[in-house]
Design an enzyme around this catalytic site. Structure first.
Site, mmCIF file in Angstrom:
data_model
loop_
_atom_site.group_PDB
_atom_site.id
_atom_site.type_symbol
_atom_site.label_atom_id
_atom_site.label_comp_id
_atom_site.label_asym_id
_atom_site.label_seq_id
_atom_site.Cartn_x
_atom_site.Cartn_y
_atom_site.Cartn_z
ATOM 1 N NE ARG A 50 93.917 62.161 31.163
ATOM 2 C CZ ARG A 50 94.171 62.457 32.077
ATOM 3 N NH1 ARG A 50 92.932 63.259 32.769
ATOM 4 N NH2 ARG A 50 95.637 63.502 32.417
ATOM 5 C CB SER B 22 99.789 60.070 27.615
ATOM 6 O OG SER B 22 100.707 61.083 28.478
ATOM 7 C CD GLU C 279 95.613 59.736 27.643
ATOM 8 O OE1 GLU C 279 96.101 61.178 27.393
ATOM 9 O OE2 GLU C 279 96.331 59.422 29.120
#
Length: 298
Positions: free
Chosen positions: A171, A220, A290
């Protein structure tokens, strides 16, 4: 900001544009300047017309973005609806522009008989956003498939960069230059085996069963810590159903925060912070968001 833009852009620019119209959470204050280019030449001309001091933000579907209620000072470039070319260039190579939704990439690769694209169906944004954060789902990650990317700099200059020029991890993507944005990528896939169509259906069914699809969220909220899952830690801390204002931790999947229809960006951000603090207190793990948070408080 009262920047003077060339007359050629006046019909394409919206001022004080509510970002709640352009994020999957449906929250966010106004952007000073909001621009959706028709093509690369128009985008390059627009970028060159901006003052060097003006902040610049690129967005796609706004699915991994929390815009604060005070909005965004500067210019927003929206690639959604632009840069939508998707081509098969060699038997196993695909050229995909940054505005293409990841779900469309999965479908088309399936039509072409290409495998290792199935995970893109679990990414709710466009390829541009997936490239920027190395988005992934179901064990797959964007940059594992990337051979090269096309980028545009703040001065409107275009160039092609090899995937090896980027430092990529979970990520996270470190670019060789801070003032470049993704226009497209060339990606390598594999021949699709007979079981792949069933895999796509299975993954879609799993998402439907485990995630609150169809509700206002960003997907998410937190990355998974090494060897664990953010959702498990949040649920084990007793946070399912926790709420601030119109924002609530989803009962169906604890790593989703939902806007029930009247949340503000401040509600969501405060709930994100509360979840982080509680999980750290209970488990000793500091969750990493995130989602990207931008803009100003009211």
């Amino acid at each position: 900001m009262n920047a003077e833009l060339a007359a050629e852009f006046h019909s394409r620019v919206r001022r004080d544009e509510p970002m709640s119209r352009h994020t999957s959470w449906r929250v966010g204050g106004p952007a000073d300047i909001f621009f959706t280019p028709r093509d690369r030449d128009e985008l390059a001309a627009f970028l060159r017309s901006l003052p060097d001091s003006m902040p610049l933000l690129w967005v796609g579907l706004g699915s991994n973005l929390l815009v604060r209620d005070g909005g965004i000072r500067g210019a927003v470039v929206c690639t959604h609806g632009a840069f939508t070319r998707l081509e098969r260039r060699e038997p196993l190579r695909v050229y995909c522009e940054s505005g293409v939704p990841c779900a469309r990439l999965t479908r088309q690769c399936g039509n072409w008989g290409l495998g290792r694209a199935e995970f893109f169906a679990g990414i709710p944004g466009t390829l541009g956003g997936a490239l920027a954060m190395n988005a992934g789902a179901f064990g797959g990650e964007t940059w594992r498939q990337v051979l090269s990317v096309e980028v545009m700099g703040r001065d409107g200059t275009r160039r092609t960069r090899a995937a090896a020029e980027y430092q990529v991890s979970y990520r996270h993507v470190a670019a060789p230059a801070n003032d470049e944005w993704f226009l497209a990528a060339e990606m390598q896939f594999t021949p699709r085996d007979a079981a792949a169509a069933g895999v796509v259906r299975e993954l879609a069914q799993r998402r439907k069963q485990t995630q609150p699809l169809g509700q206002w969220s960003c997907g998410s909220v937190f990355t998974n810590p090494p060897g664990d899952h953010a959702a498990r830690l949040i649920e084990a801390a007793g946070l399912k159903g926790a709420r601030i204002g119109g924002a609530v931790v989803a009962e169906k999947h604890a790593n989703f925060i939902l806007n029930e229809g009247h949340a503000t960006a401040a509600d969501i951000e405060e709930l994100i912070n509360q979840v982080r603090e509680t999980v750290q207190r209970v488990h000793g793990v500091l969750l990493v968001p995130e989602v990207r948070m931008v803009g100003e408080a009211p």
